[in-house]
Design a protein around this motif. Structure first.
Motif, PDB file in Angstrom:
ATOM      1  N   GLY A   1      40.342  46.216 -63.269  1.00 47.90           N
ATOM      2  CA  GLY A   1      40.891  45.402 -64.348  1.00 47.90           C
ATOM      3  C   GLY A   1      40.167  45.612 -65.657  1.00 47.90           C
ATOM      4  N   ASN A   2      38.836  45.687 -65.609  1.00 48.06           N
ATOM      5  CA  ASN A   2      38.059  45.894 -66.835  1.00 48.06           C
ATOM      6  C   ASN A   2      38.336  47.266 -67.435  1.00 48.06           C
ATOM      7  N   SER A   3      38.429  48.282 -66.574  1.00 50.31           N
ATOM      8  CA  SER A   3      38.725  49.623 -67.064  1.00 50.31           C
ATOM      9  C   SER A   3      40.106  49.675 -67.717  1.00 50.31           C
ATOM     10  N   GLY A   4      41.089  49.058 -67.048  1.00 51.16           N
ATOM     11  CA  GLY A   4      42.432  49.031 -67.618  1.00 51.16           C
ATOM     12  C   GLY A   4      42.499  48.258 -68.914  1.00 51.16           C
ATOM     13  N   ASN A   5      41.704  47.211 -69.025  1.00 51.10           N
ATOM     14  CA  ASN A   5      41.702  46.404 -70.242  1.00 51.10           C
ATOM     15  C   ASN A   5      41.172  47.196 -71.427  1.00 51.10           C
ATOM     16  N   GLN A   6      40.169  48.045 -71.192  1.00 55.83           N
ATOM     17  CA  GLN A   6      39.669  48.902 -72.271  1.00 55.83           C
ATOM     18  C   GLN A   6      40.756  49.854 -72.762  1.00 55.83           C
ATOM     19  N   THR A   7      41.439  50.490 -71.811  1.00 59.44           N
ATOM     20  CA  THR A   7      42.519  51.409 -72.181  1.00 59.44           C
ATOM     21  C   THR A   7      43.637  50.681 -72.908  1.00 59.44           C
ATOM     22  N   MET A   8      44.027  49.521 -72.385  1.00 63.41           N
ATOM     23  CA  MET A   8      45.134  48.765 -72.979  1.00 63.41           C
ATOM     24  C   MET A   8      44.800  48.320 -74.402  1.00 63.41           C
ATOM     25  N   THR A   9      43.583  47.875 -74.628  1.00 68.06           N
ATOM     26  CA  THR A   9      43.175  47.448 -75.970  1.00 68.06           C
ATOM     27  C   THR A   9      43.277  48.603 -76.955  1.00 68.06           C
ATOM     28  N   MET A  10      42.832  49.784 -76.536  1.00 65.96           N
ATOM     29  CA  MET A  10      42.890  50.947 -77.416  1.00 65.96           C
ATOM     30  C   MET A  10      44.335  51.350 -77.709  1.00 65.96           C
ATOM     31  N   ILE A  11      45.193  51.311 -76.684  1.00 71.27           N
ATOM     32  CA  ILE A  11      46.594  51.698 -76.866  1.00 71.27           C
ATOM     33  C   ILE A  11      47.318  50.724 -77.794  1.00 71.27           C
ATOM     34  N   ILE A  12      47.109  49.424 -77.591  1.00 72.73           N
ATOM     35  CA  ILE A  12      47.762  48.414 -78.431  1.00 72.73           C
ATOM     36  C   ILE A  12      47.332  48.575 -79.890  1.00 72.73           C
ATOM     37  N   ARG A  13      46.046  48.835 -80.083  1.00 71.00           N
ATOM     38  CA  ARG A  13      45.551  49.046 -81.442  1.00 71.00           C
ATOM     39  C   ARG A  13      46.182  50.289 -82.069  1.00 71.00           C
ATOM     40  N   ALA A  14      46.262  51.378 -81.291  1.00 71.40           N
ATOM     41  CA  ALA A  14      46.854  52.609 -81.811  1.00 71.40           C
ATOM     42  C   ALA A  14      48.331  52.422 -82.130  1.00 71.40           C
ATOM     43  N   LEU A  15      49.042  51.667 -81.302  1.00 75.00           N
ATOM     44  CA  LEU A  15      50.447  51.384 -81.578  1.00 75.00           C
ATOM     45  C   LEU A  15      50.600  50.566 -82.859  1.00 75.00           C
ATOM     46  N   ALA A  16      49.687  49.622 -83.063  1.00 77.57           N
ATOM     47  CA  ALA A  16      49.774  48.738 -84.231  1.00 77.57           C
ATOM     48  C   ALA A  16      49.637  49.506 -85.535  1.00 77.57           C
ATOM     49  N   VAL A  17      48.820  50.550 -85.533  1.00 78.51           N
ATOM     50  CA  VAL A  17      48.609  51.313 -86.772  1.00 78.51           C
ATOM     51  C   VAL A  17      49.447  52.583 -86.807  1.00 78.51           C
ATOM     52  N   GLY A  18      50.332  52.771 -85.808  1.00 83.27           N
ATOM     53  CA  GLY A  18      51.269  53.885 -85.836  1.00 83.27           C
ATOM     54  C   GLY A  18      50.688  55.242 -85.513  1.00 83.27           C
ATOM     55  N   ARG A  19      49.617  55.280 -84.718  1.00 82.76           N
ATOM     56  CA  ARG A  19      48.982  56.563 -84.416  1.00 82.76           C
ATOM     57  C   ARG A  19      49.557  57.257 -83.180  1.00 82.76           C
ATOM     58  N   ILE A  20      50.400  56.566 -82.430  1.00 81.62           N
ATOM     59  CA  ILE A  20      50.980  57.156 -81.222  1.00 81.62           C
ATOM     60  C   ILE A  20      52.405  57.604 -81.511  1.00 81.62           C
TER      61      ILE A  20
ATOM     62  N   ALA B   1      43.931  52.314 -65.744  1.00 79.29           N
ATOM     63  CA  ALA B   1      44.164  53.113 -66.945  1.00 79.29           C
ATOM     64  C   ALA B   1      45.648  53.427 -67.112  1.00 79.29           C
ATOM     65  N   SER B   2      46.323  53.752 -66.000  1.00 75.06           N
ATOM     66  CA  SER B   2      47.759  54.065 -66.070  1.00 75.06           C
ATOM     67  C   SER B   2      48.562  52.857 -66.535  1.00 75.06           C
ATOM     68  N   VAL B   3      48.266  51.700 -65.950  1.00 75.89           N
ATOM     69  CA  VAL B   3      48.974  50.476 -66.343  1.00 75.89           C
ATOM     70  C   VAL B   3      48.635  50.119 -67.791  1.00 75.89           C
ATOM     71  N   GLY B   4      47.373  50.338 -68.186  1.00 72.57           N
ATOM     72  CA  GLY B   4      46.955  50.046 -69.559  1.00 72.57           C
ATOM     73  C   GLY B   4      47.702  50.857 -70.589  1.00 72.57           C
ATOM     74  N   VAL B   5      48.162  52.058 -70.203  1.00 76.09           N
ATOM     75  CA  VAL B   5      48.976  52.880 -71.094  1.00 76.09           C
ATOM     76  C   VAL B   5      50.452  52.515 -70.985  1.00 76.09           C
ATOM     77  N   LEU B   6      50.932  52.349 -69.763  1.00 78.10           N
ATOM     78  CA  LEU B   6      52.366  52.194 -69.544  1.00 78.10           C
ATOM     79  C   LEU B   6      52.915  50.860 -70.040  1.00 78.10           C
ATOM     80  N   VAL B   7      52.213  49.753 -69.786  1.00 75.56           N
ATOM     81  CA  VAL B   7      52.741  48.437 -70.155  1.00 75.56           C
ATOM     82  C   VAL B   7      52.996  48.336 -71.661  1.00 75.56           C
ATOM     83  N   PRO B   8      52.013  48.643 -72.529  1.00 74.98           N
ATOM     84  CA  PRO B   8      52.296  48.566 -73.973  1.00 74.98           C
ATOM     85  C   PRO B   8      53.376  49.552 -74.414  1.00 74.98           C
ATOM     86  N   MET B   9      53.368  50.769 -73.838  1.00 73.83           N
ATOM     87  CA  MET B   9      54.345  51.773 -74.259  1.00 73.83           C
ATOM     88  C   MET B   9      55.765  51.364 -73.871  1.00 73.83           C
TER      89      MET B   9
END
Length: 488
Positions: free
Chosen positions: A367-386, A442-450
């Motif tokens: 859960g902690n590992s996925g949370n790190q990935t998810m936080t980074m992905i959400i931030r990148a989505l917010a600023v349009g980097r993905i 990590a997979s869920v941390g990427v997939l859920v926000p995307m």
């Protein structure tokens, strides 16, 4: 009803610690006032005729102290205090705020507090407070104001201001048009800097955050921008067209305010012009507007990840339940699913009891590992980097980073499992399960926000709940499944 302003010193701006100290003083005065009222009620019960007079005198004294304290504060600090008080105390303090501060405080407070403040004001006070606002400020408050108040205030506006108000109210809530300011300085390109300076000196004051002057033609089409710093160091007889800049960033009123905030951050802007589709200058966005957008988006994102919406911290219990219960009930279902998965391996756990103590580590680290990935992905989505082009590269990178971190962490976890179980087999199962569950996180941390973004939803809403469901359920399944295959 807000009381008329008394002559006071210029309001001072407090730092956060001083604002909290002022809040403590207000709370103490309110506590003493409640004690006086309770004492007076007891004395009335005892038929003490002097009680009402004593109560009135002390009540007026406390109100005077409160008013003196509040009047010395900056409107932003008054807003902070009001947001930190229960509704009844909030409205009591609000009635003591000087009428000259009403408009500024209404603009500073959060939306959920503004509603309760407007409820406590009568129509005359609302008209007086909003009548001094600019068109863009009035547009911000219009959704919370009674329609008759908005109609009354519009009568006092000029034709230009009324048109600006209607225009601002017509833009979507999260657009540049909703936050743009109509107050700005415009000049022609064929005049000299000396003429521009004389024009500026005739103004009462420059609009806030004026770092550049906009150069327009007779149809208000933007030709360039004149930085104030460049104007001040150039010769007075130089024409504007010779020193103005034609390389500048512009915004469209239908652009996202989050995109505008990203542009300000990227290019270190203080202000930016807003142009319509015909190239006409219709407004500007300033750094003050952008800071508000960034702060609001940050607060919404933090709440959304837990499945919450913004609410009054002193809201009625029923309203809080409606806000929090749905995702908590969903979380209960996900936890029940994880427990159901674990119960399917009852025989394995009964044979090797130590597994019951180790499986929570596997789930928690995933859960902690996925949370790190998810936080980074959400931030990148917010600023349009993905984008579609770099998405797969990003996924591969995150899985590789997680795998390497998992290898390092799983060695430590395996040593711990071996130390408490004295079994190499259990340590190896612990190591494998931990790596696998971190990859799941990590997979869920990427997939859920995307996926949520793909369907036009906020990528942060409920993301942590979904992540916990995946890492708990699959973490238990992987760990206990491997244990069943290799240890039983």
């Amino acid at each position: 009803m807000s009381q008329p302003a008394a002559p006071t010193a210029t309001p001072r701006r407090l730092d956060p610690e001083d604002a909290q100290h002022a809040l403590s003083e207000v709370q103490e005065l309110l506590r003493r006032q409640r004690l006086v009222e309770e004492l007076a009620q007891r004395q009335e019960t005892a038929d003490d005729e002097a009680a009402p007079r004593v109560e009135d005198r002390l009540h007026r004294q406390h109100e005077a102290e409160l008013k003196s304290l509040v009047d010395a504060l900056h409107p932003a600090d008054i807003a902070f205090i009001l947001e930190s008080l229960p509704k009844d105390e909030r409205q009591m303090v609000w009635r003591l705020v000087s009428a000259t501060h009403d408009a500024d405080v209404l603009l500073e407070v959060e939306d959920w507090v503004r509603e309760s403040l407007i409820e406590a004001m009568d129509r005359q006070d609302l008209v007086a407070a909003t009548g001094s606002m600019d068109a863009d400020e009035l547009a911000d408050l219009a959704p919370d104001l009674p329609p008759d108040v908005v109609a009354e205030v519009q009568k006092g506006l000029t034709d230009e201001e009324r048109a600006q108000l209607l225009e601002a109210m017509g833009y979507p809530e999260d657009s540049v048009g909703a936050i743009m300011d109509f107050e700005m300085v415009r000049v022609r390109e064929d005049v000299t800097l000396e003429v521009v300076l004389r024009y500026l000196r005739r103004l009462h004051e420059l609009p806030d955050h004026t770092d550049q002057i906009f150069v327009v033609d007779r149809q208000d089409k933007l030709q360039g921008v004149l930085p104030v710093s460049r104007m001040l160091v150039s010769e007075p007889d130089t024409e504007v067209r010779e020193v103005m800049s034609t390389d500048f960033l512009t915004l469209n009123p239908l652009d996202s305010d989050a995109d505008a905030a990203g542009a300000f951050e990227r290019y270190d802007l203080v202000s930016a012009p807003v142009m319509d589709d015909q190239g006409r200058l219709i407004g500007r966005v300033t750094i003050a507007d952008v800071v508000d957008v960034i702060q609001e988006d940050s607060q919404e994102q933090a709440l959304s990840r837990a499945g919450l919406q913004e609410e009054d911290i002193f809201a009625p219990v029923t309203k809080a339940l409606r806000n929090r219960a749905p995702w908590l009930l969903f979380n209960l279902c996900t936890a029940a699913t994880a427990s159901l998965v674990a119960s399917r391996f009852e025989d394995t756990v009964s044979h090797i009891v130590i597994l019951a103590f180790l499986m929570s580590i596997v789930a928690g680290i995933g859960g902690n590992s996925g949370n790190q990935t998810m936080t980074m992905i959400i931030r990148a989505l917010a600023v349009g980097r993905i984008t579609a082009r770099n998405l797969w590269q990003l996924v591969k990178r995150e899985l590789l980073v997680t795998l390497l971190v998992g290898l390092c962490g799983s060695i430590v976890a395996a040593l711990f499992a071996w130390a408490i179980s004295d079994s190499i087999s259990i340590a190896l199962v612990m190591m494998a399960a931990m790596i696998c569950n971190m990859l799941v996180g990590a997979s869920v941390g990427v997939l859920v926000p995307m996926v949520r973004t793909r369907f036009g939803k906020d990528p942060a809403i409920g993301s942590s709940v979904l992540l916990t469901f995946a890492t708990d359920s699959l973490g238990f399944f992987i760990f206990l499944g491997l244990a069943t295959l290799f240890l039983v």
